[in-house]
Design a protein around this motif. Structure first.
Motif, PDB file in Angstrom:
ATOM      1  N   GLY A 219       0.831  -1.209   0.000  1.00  0.00           N
ATOM      2  CA  GLY A 219       0.000   0.000   0.000  1.00  0.00           C
ATOM      3  C   GLY A 219       0.863   1.255   0.000  1.00  0.00           C
ATOM      4  N   GLU A 220       1.887   1.250   0.841  1.00  0.00           N
ATOM      5  CA  GLU A 220       2.782   2.427   0.946  1.00  0.00           C
ATOM      6  C   GLU A 220       3.490   2.679  -0.389  1.00  0.00           C
ATOM      7  N   ALA A 221       4.046   1.627  -0.974  1.00  0.00           N
ATOM      8  CA  ALA A 221       4.795   1.819  -2.229  1.00  0.00           C
ATOM      9  C   ALA A 221       3.854   2.220  -3.363  1.00  0.00           C
ATOM     10  N   THR A 222       2.656   1.687  -3.348  1.00  0.00           N
ATOM     11  CA  THR A 222       1.691   2.056  -4.393  1.00  0.00           C
ATOM     12  C   THR A 222       1.405   3.552  -4.331  1.00  0.00           C
ATOM     13  N   TRP A 223       1.200   4.043  -3.111  1.00  0.00           N
ATOM     14  CA  TRP A 223       0.904   5.480  -2.978  1.00  0.00           C
ATOM     15  C   TRP A 223       2.107   6.333  -3.369  1.00  0.00           C
ATOM     16  N   ARG A 224       3.310   5.859  -3.033  1.00  0.00           N
ATOM     17  CA  ARG A 224       4.530   6.596  -3.383  1.00  0.00           C
ATOM     18  C   ARG A 224       4.675   6.668  -4.916  1.00  0.00           C
ATOM     19  N   ALA A 229       4.216   9.718  -9.900  1.00  0.00           N
ATOM     20  CA  ALA A 229       3.595   9.824 -11.233  1.00  0.00           C
ATOM     21  C   ALA A 229       2.823  11.136 -11.341  1.00  0.00           C
ATOM     22  N   ARG A 230       2.190  11.525 -10.260  1.00  0.00           N
ATOM     23  CA  ARG A 230       1.424  12.780 -10.264  1.00  0.00           C
ATOM     24  C   ARG A 230       2.350  13.984 -10.462  1.00  0.00           C
ATOM     25  N   GLY A 233       2.972  14.215 -14.014  1.00  0.00           N
ATOM     26  CA  GLY A 233       1.827  14.240 -14.933  1.00  0.00           C
ATOM     27  C   GLY A 233       1.808  12.998 -15.811  1.00  0.00           C
ATOM     28  N   GLN A 234       2.180  11.877 -15.198  1.00  0.00           N
ATOM     29  CA  GLN A 234       2.450  10.649 -15.954  1.00  0.00           C
ATOM     30  C   GLN A 234       1.438   9.563 -15.558  1.00  0.00           C
ATOM     31  N   PRO A 235       0.775   8.926 -16.533  1.00  0.00           N
ATOM     32  CA  PRO A 235      -0.090   7.792 -16.176  1.00  0.00           C
ATOM     33  C   PRO A 235       0.746   6.683 -15.541  1.00  0.00           C
ATOM     34  N   LEU A 236       0.094   5.836 -14.767  1.00  0.00           N
ATOM     35  CA  LEU A 236       0.814   4.757 -14.084  1.00  0.00           C
ATOM     36  C   LEU A 236       0.008   3.472 -14.193  1.00  0.00           C
ATOM     37  N   TYR A 237       0.717   2.371 -14.378  1.00  0.00           N
ATOM     38  CA  TYR A 237       0.090   1.048 -14.417  1.00  0.00           C
ATOM     39  C   TYR A 237       0.724   0.224 -13.306  1.00  0.00           C
TER      40      TYR A 237
END
Ligand code: URP
Ligand code: ZN
Ligand code: ZN
Length: 466
Positions: A219-224, A229-230, A233-237
């Motif tokens: 969860g922590e790494a996903t938010w990081r 990415a924000r 301004g970059q989409p993320l998968y």
């Protein structure tokens, strides 16, 4: 000469209708009722069967050197097994060593795949180090070579993993080209410390693999990753998302308008953490990263698919033999090669535990297994749907067939099956890759090297929320 699939029921992500499908020159050339069968044409009766797009598995590791060994399926055995289960395209990963040129690694992976794969394949480029001058200059050549998505690992520190500085720079460079960044999101430093702590306490069994990588580190790494990415301004998968903690972060990001896609895998939907406590080191079979989660998380993932927070189902197929490969970690869970087989089982697990159990509609099943993977990674509409003009990657699917998963019946080059003894349903009776028969009624009719490398272009969907 054409092949006419007659009297079937076409199912796509959006439509369902009775039709015949005409295939010629590797493409679908006509769809309609009572299509004529000319002299020299062949026809295949699909009464009672579904006609669905060939599946697209966007996360596989064939012939991959990892943790001191190599995944046991190569591009021939792996794609052959995948096609038995209705998958007709994959996107595998080129994984350069730290310090190795990306393009040199690409040439290596083409050598592994070319002349072996039985259907079409593409690559994501993994970025395992980032030196601004050298690696950045290779990005445009990667894209010119058809790799329009870059994979990053926040885990596996000291091997494939990169730090936040490197991740930020990869995102910035990808942004300049409109390319996608994909991320394995686990806090690698926390994981390494937890592994060391558990081993120091003589906790060496497979369950400690899961306890060294709890949902919080994902969860922590996903938010990081979402935050970085924000800033760009970059989409993320997000690849192989496994838990509620990470899913909620994706929900928050999408709610504020960020373009974040998530993938999960069948194994995270049907198992819970108790698999690691099976006797006789059996739990090693499920040692993968992130690990299988405690009860409750799989239900959250099913809801996430139904809500559209998770767009794709991939396998992360990375098989290792129990004997001789997994066994290396008998006295130390951190030495068990991470990964498991599943490339053949994806469509049937999702059909049986998703569609047949009422969690997914047939359209959602096609969408997550075929259409969204193609859209997000620049293969649509050539792949991922059944329509006039598309590649004839088509599966004639018998929805009523029932079976039991068994390693003995599996095409994987591996000595176990994750779903051993569990019920399954659906049978890929006829599997076509660009109109050529790969499987017919359980018999393999393909050949190594039938597949072509797919050079992908930047997908429109990469820049737009679904
Ligand atoms: O355990 C896993 N998932 N092995 C393959 C490499 C990766 O992290 O995807
Ligand atoms: Zn991973
Ligand atoms: Zn993987």
């Amino acid at each position: 000469m054409a092949l006419i699939l007659r009297n079937g029921e076409v199912i796509t992500a959006s439509d369902r209708y009775k039709a015949d499908v005409r295939i010629e020159g590797g493409k679908i050339t006509q769809i309609g009722l009572s299509l004529p069968v000319g002299e020299g044409d062949e026809s295949y009766d699909c009464a009672g069967r579904w006609i669905v797009p060939g599946g697209i598995d966007v996360h596989t590791h064939l012939d991959m050197p990892f943790m001191g060994t190599t995944s046991s399926d190569d591009f021939y055995t792996g794609t052959r097994a995948a096609s038995a289960g209705g998958t007709t395209s994959i996107i595998d990963f080129v994984i350069p060593r730290r310090g190795q040129s990306l393009l040199e690694a690409y040439d290596d992976w083409r050598r592994r795949a070319d002349g072996k794969a039985v259907f079409d394949y593409a690559f994501h480029m993994a970025v395992t180090w980032f030196d601004t001058a050298e690696v950045r200059s290779e990005f445009s050549r990667c894209i010119d070579s058809g790799m329009t998505s870059f994979k990053t690992f926040m885990a596996y520190k000291g091997a494939l993993g990169i730090d936040d500085d490197e991740l930020f720079k990869v995102m910035s460079a990808a942004k300049d080209h409109g390319a996608m960044v994909t991320v394995h999101a686990e806090n690698g430093d926390a994981v390494n410390n937890l592994i060391a702590r558990h081993l120091g306490q003589k906790k060496t069994d497979p369950i400690w693999h899961a306890r060294s990588r709890p949902p919080e580190v994902e969860g922590e790494a996903t938010w990081r990753a979402i935050t970085l990415a924000r800033f760009n301004g970059q989409p993320l998968y997000v690849v192989h998302l496994t838990c509620r903690d990470a899913l909620e972060r994706v929900r928050e990001a999408r709610a504020r308008g960020q373009v974040v896609y998530a993938e999960t895998c069948p194994q995270y939907l049907v198992f819970d953490e108790s698999v690691y406590e099976r006797p006789d080191f059996d739990g090693a079979k499920w040692v993968m990263s992130p690990p299988i989660r405690p009860k409750g998380h799989p239900d959250a993932l099913w809801d996430g698919i139904a809500e559209g927070l998770i767009q794709t189902i991939a396998t992360d197929h990375c098989p290792f033999f129990f004997k001789g490969q997994k066994e290396v970690g008998r006295d130390n869970f951190s030495k068990i090669p991470n990964g498991a087989p599943g490339i053949q089982d994806r469509m049937s697990v999702m059909y049986h535990y998703g569609v047949r159990s009422g969690k997914l509609t047939p359209h959602q099943w096609v969408d997550v297994c075929c259409t969204q993977p193609a859209r997000i990674f620049g293969l649509f509409p050539q792949k991922g749907t059944v329509a006039v003009g598309t590649d004839a990657d088509v599966v004639v699917f018998d929805p009523g067939h029932e079976f039991i998963f068994r390693a003995a019946d599996s095409q994987h080059r591996c000595d176990y099956n994750l779903y051993e003894g569990m019920s399954g349903s659906g049978r890929c009776e006829l599997v076509l890759s660009r109109g050529r028969v790969l499987w017919e009624k359980g018999e393999f009719k393909g050949n190594s090297g039938m597949g072509d490398y797919l050079a992908r272009s930047i997908a429109k969907d990469q820049q737009a929320a679904v």
